[in-house]
Scaffold this active site. Sequence first.
Site, PDB file in Angstrom:
ATOM      1  CE  LYS A 172      46.743  75.124 211.576  1.00  0.00           C
ATOM      2  NZ  LYS A 172      45.693  74.162 211.718  1.00  0.00           N
ATOM      3  CE  LYS A 240      46.762  80.035 217.893  1.00  0.00           C
ATOM      4  NZ  LYS A 240      47.191  78.762 217.304  1.00  0.00           N
TER       5      LYS A 240
HETATM    6  P1  NAP Z   1      41.981  74.452 223.556  1.00  0.00           P
HETATM    7  O1  NAP Z   1      40.862  73.483 223.561  1.00  0.00           O
HETATM    8  O2  NAP Z   1      41.742  75.868 223.964  1.00  0.00           O
HETATM    9  O3  NAP Z   1      43.154  73.846 224.474  1.00  0.00           O
HETATM   10  C1  NAP Z   1      44.328  74.556 224.738  1.00  0.00           C
HETATM   11  C2  NAP Z   1      45.261  73.681 225.552  1.00  0.00           C
HETATM   12  O4  NAP Z   1      46.471  74.427 225.784  1.00  0.00           O
HETATM   13  C3  NAP Z   1      44.693  73.321 226.944  1.00  0.00           C
HETATM   14  O5  NAP Z   1      45.163  72.040 227.294  1.00  0.00           O
HETATM   15  C4  NAP Z   1      45.338  74.397 227.829  1.00  0.00           C
HETATM   16  O6  NAP Z   1      45.427  74.039 229.178  1.00  0.00           O
HETATM   17  C5  NAP Z   1      46.714  74.461 227.192  1.00  0.00           C
HETATM   18  N1  NAP Z   1      47.407  75.702 227.520  1.00  0.00           N
HETATM   19  C6  NAP Z   1      47.114  76.948 227.067  1.00  0.00           C
HETATM   20  N2  NAP Z   1      47.981  77.847 227.568  1.00  0.00           N
HETATM   21  C7  NAP Z   1      48.845  77.144 228.351  1.00  0.00           C
HETATM   22  C8  NAP Z   1      49.975  77.515 229.121  1.00  0.00           C
HETATM   23  N3  NAP Z   1      50.390  78.786 229.179  1.00  0.00           N
HETATM   24  N4  NAP Z   1      50.620  76.548 229.795  1.00  0.00           N
HETATM   25  C9  NAP Z   1      50.214  75.259 229.735  1.00  0.00           C
HETATM   26  N5  NAP Z   1      49.148  74.837 229.030  1.00  0.00           N
HETATM   27  C10 NAP Z   1      48.486  75.781 228.327  1.00  0.00           C
HETATM   28  O7  NAP Z   1      42.687  74.557 222.123  1.00  0.00           O
HETATM   29  P2  NAP Z   1      42.702  73.487 220.927  1.00  0.00           P
HETATM   30  O8  NAP Z   1      41.552  73.774 220.040  1.00  0.00           O
HETATM   31  O9  NAP Z   1      42.921  72.123 221.473  1.00  0.00           O
HETATM   32  O10 NAP Z   1      44.011  73.997 220.143  1.00  0.00           O
HETATM   33  C11 NAP Z   1      45.316  73.615 220.528  1.00  0.00           C
HETATM   34  C12 NAP Z   1      46.267  73.957 219.379  1.00  0.00           C
HETATM   35  O11 NAP Z   1      45.856  73.237 218.210  1.00  0.00           O
HETATM   36  C13 NAP Z   1      46.253  75.454 219.020  1.00  0.00           C
HETATM   37  O12 NAP Z   1      47.541  75.876 218.648  1.00  0.00           O
HETATM   38  C14 NAP Z   1      45.313  75.487 217.831  1.00  0.00           C
HETATM   39  O13 NAP Z   1      45.554  76.594 216.991  1.00  0.00           O
HETATM   40  C15 NAP Z   1      45.623  74.167 217.159  1.00  0.00           C
HETATM   41  N6  NAP Z   1      44.545  73.624 216.297  1.00  0.00           N
HETATM   42  C16 NAP Z   1      43.245  73.578 216.730  1.00  0.00           C
HETATM   43  C17 NAP Z   1      42.267  73.056 215.881  1.00  0.00           C
HETATM   44  C18 NAP Z   1      40.800  72.971 216.279  1.00  0.00           C
HETATM   45  O14 NAP Z   1      39.963  72.735 215.396  1.00  0.00           O
HETATM   46  N7  NAP Z   1      40.448  73.136 217.554  1.00  0.00           N
HETATM   47  C19 NAP Z   1      42.597  72.584 214.617  1.00  0.00           C
HETATM   48  C20 NAP Z   1      43.922  72.619 214.230  1.00  0.00           C
HETATM   49  C21 NAP Z   1      44.896  73.142 215.067  1.00  0.00           C
HETATM   50  P3  NAP Z   1      44.192  74.287 230.176  1.00  0.00           P
HETATM   51  O15 NAP Z   1      43.289  73.098 230.040  1.00  0.00           O
HETATM   52  O16 NAP Z   1      44.813  74.410 231.518  1.00  0.00           O
HETATM   53  O17 NAP Z   1      43.528  75.576 229.738  1.00  0.00           O
END
Ligand code: NAP
Length: 297
Positions: A172, A240
């Site tokens: 990744k 990050k």
């Molecule tokens: P996001 O929309 O910001 O969602 C983050 C999720 O993590 C939410 O459900 C949040 O809960 C939860 N969370 C964060 N801190 C937490 C904690 N301490 N305890 C429990 N739950 C927690 O992020 P995302 O874009 O979906 O990304 C999620 C992962 O996928 C990341 O590692 C990111 O790097 C990876 N990713 C993202 C993408 C993209 O295009 N977005 C692509 C590939 C990979 P709450 O709802 O309570 O805040």
Amino acid sequence: MSERIGFVGLGIMGAGMASNLIEKGHDVVVWNRTASRMEPLVAAGAVAATSPAEVGRLCPIVMICVSDTPDVDAVLHSDDGLLGGVSVGSLVIDHSTISPGATVGFAEEVAGLGGSWIDAPVSGGSEGAAKGTLSIMVGGSEAAVERARPYMEAFGTTITHVGPVGSGQQVKIVNQILVVGSQLAVSEALLFAQASGLDLEATLDAVKGGAAGSWMLANRGPQMIERDWRPGFTIDLQQKDLRLALEAADSVGSPIPGTALVFQMYRALQNEGLGGEGNHALVKALEKMSGIEVGSP
Ligand code: NAP
């Protein structure tokens, strides 16, 4: 036989992935820290759990998709954390993008309880999560990966077993080095086109099918021209990933100067309060240097 699937973390990515599992007919239990985010999934047929530990108790396979390494740590170790529900035969699939080193430690803890772990970070953006077309890079044992594969196929079209636990996260990082290089190239190219007085849409049409074409150009180029900075992937999360890349590259002595440059540009944008915008807002750092804006009349 189909196994019950738990899903922890219903953000931009997790919500799309869990929806696809439900749509493909899987029996899904969800938990999210902010409870309201579970509602659309429950309306679609999922069961809401009260804690990660309960998800672990109810489901032999649990997927996690949260932000960063400390967040996976919190899901596992907080009061009522997932480790309280893991038992012999449990399989934890981590779709978050986190530290490869910490991943190995988490996997050892789960193994100590009789379970197994695979790291399965994803690529393909919010669009890929919603459409079920993600690329998934997977580290873990052959048996665990094959057990997980039919469920990951609900939201992934390219599922590649790349090696032992931790190697999914390393691949990744490879992916993210490629992504930000591409993002910088798209930013410079569109800003040059703007400065030259070109029609930006015609320019995109002219180059996107040739050797210069890329996912970033095709998906984020039009958004940049529209000055639509809504995030598929936020600058904060992108930053990050670059921190993980710089740490991992340092640990193996591999120079990544281009990635380091983009890290500094995103840091400048974070300092201006733009960390919640999409990663394609990278162009704003170049706009500051050039005094012109992409997509302006
Ligand atoms: P996001 O929309 O910001 O969602 C983050 C999720 O993590 C939410 O459900 C949040 O809960 C939860 N969370 C964060 N801190 C937490 C904690 N301490 N305890 C429990 N739950 C927690 O992020 P995302 O874009 O979906 O990304 C999620 C992962 O996928 C990341 O590692 C990111 O790097 C990876 N990713 C993202 C993408 C993209 O295009 N977005 C692509 C590939 C990979 P709450 O709802 O309570 O805040």
